[in-house]
Motif scaffolding. Structure first.
Motif, PDB file in Angstrom:
ATOM      1  N   ILE A 183      -6.028   3.587  -3.574  1.00  0.00           N
ATOM      2  CA  ILE A 183      -7.834   2.638  -3.964  1.00  0.00           C
ATOM      3  C   ILE A 183      -7.932   1.388  -4.117  1.00  0.00           C
ATOM      4  N   ILE A 184      -8.386   0.541  -4.072  1.00  0.00           N
ATOM      5  CA  ILE A 184      -8.969  -0.942  -4.735  1.00  0.00           C
ATOM      6  C   ILE A 184      -9.792  -1.041  -4.015  1.00  0.00           C
ATOM      7  N   VAL A 185     -10.676  -0.831  -5.063  1.00  0.00           N
ATOM      8  CA  VAL A 185     -12.210  -2.037  -5.310  1.00  0.00           C
ATOM      9  C   VAL A 185     -12.103  -2.899  -5.406  1.00  0.00           C
ATOM     10  N   ALA A 186     -12.152  -4.191  -4.781  1.00  0.00           N
ATOM     11  CA  ALA A 186     -12.447  -5.588  -4.989  1.00  0.00           C
ATOM     12  C   ALA A 186     -13.936  -6.379  -4.703  1.00  0.00           C
ATOM     13  N   GLN A 187     -13.494  -6.907  -5.288  1.00  0.00           N
ATOM     14  CA  GLN A 187     -14.912  -8.550  -5.150  1.00  0.00           C
ATOM     15  C   GLN A 187     -14.372  -9.749  -5.068  1.00  0.00           C
ATOM     16  N   LYS A 188     -15.708 -10.075  -3.940  1.00  0.00           N
ATOM     17  CA  LYS A 188     -15.190 -11.488  -3.531  1.00  0.00           C
ATOM     18  C   LYS A 188     -16.170 -12.457  -4.829  1.00  0.00           C
TER      19      LYS A 188
END
Length: 254
Positions: free
Chosen positions: A246-251
């Protein structure tokens, strides 16, 4: 043991229909080890009622509808024709925007359109995800890794050729996402166990997950299925190893 009767039963399982992304038919005949994270909790942690949401590869919209997100702020993509038709019947009347998409690198949405993009077990092009996210927008994805059920696939399928590369893992995806300019907020990887308590359930599963079990059929894999049946008779189950990350990424803001 009458293997011809077993074969008839296995073929009947092979021919069962499948809609959406719902494995409830075999839910009591298999057991998946829980993941160390909860995808639903993570999505709800970041999703606000006024968020413009995209669910990539929504299946039949089963999970999406549990979020109770405002329908006018909700968009979905789906490629598989039966699921797309199901979504049009089920989601479109609610006011959810449903798009059929076959090319991950060309999604039919405007730049900087979404506050949150969620993706559970669907392929993606991170350049396109970046384009669609608003500044500070979030990308939340849980992926099936390239090692998923691979040993079982190799056992069952003669001349097995992998469809999903073993290189599809957390490390390589983090590199892709960070190179695109997003900031990683969370990442984790695990290899949970999957148990099948009868071969019929495995047959049903293998026919649905055709990219993991290419060219699978009861006829072509009958001898191997009989070997697995013997293992079930001895220990009550057969076991496979799954692969999840799982990955949570932010611009960034700009």
């Amino acid at each position: 043991m009458d293997y011809m009767k077993l074969k008839e039963y296995w073929i009947s399982e092979e021919e069962k229909s499948f809609k959406g992304w719902d494995f409830s038919y075999i839910s009591k005949r298999k057991l998946e080890e829980p993941l160390p994270w909860n995808y639903d909790n993570i999505v709800r942690q970041y999703l606000k009622s006024n968020s413009i949401l995209l669910d990539m590869g929504t299946g039949g919209g089963e999970y999406l509808l549990t979020l109770n997100h405002p329908y006018n702020n909700t968009f979905v993509t789906e490629a598989y024709p039966p699921n797309f038709e199901l979504c049009k019947r089920k989601l479109t009347p609610l006011g959810i925007d449903v798009r059929q998409v076959f090319d991950d690198s060309c999604l039919p949405f405007e730049n900087n359109m979404f506050d949150v993009i969620i993706n559970k077990h669907e392929s993606f092009d991170i350049k396109e995800v970046y384009r669609l996210l608003k500044p500070t927008g979030l990308f939340i994805t849980q992926q099936v890794g390239g090692l998923n059920n691979k040993e079982l696939s190799r056992f069952l399928i003669n001349d097995f050729e992998e469809v999903i590369s073993s290189e599809h893992n957390l490390e390589n995806n983090l590199m892709l996402i960070q190179n695109q300019g997003l900031t990683i907020l969370k990442s984790e990887e695990c290899f949970p166990k999957l148990k099948f308590f009868d071969i019929g359930a495995l047959v049903y599963f293998a026919r649905v997950i055709e990219w993991e079990f290419p060219n699978f059929s009861v006829d072509s894999c009958f001898e191997k299925l009989c070997q697995l049946q013997s293992i079930i008779e001895q220990q009550g189950y057969i076991e496979s190893e799954e692969h999840r990350f799982i990955i949570v990424a932010q611009k960034p803001k700009k």
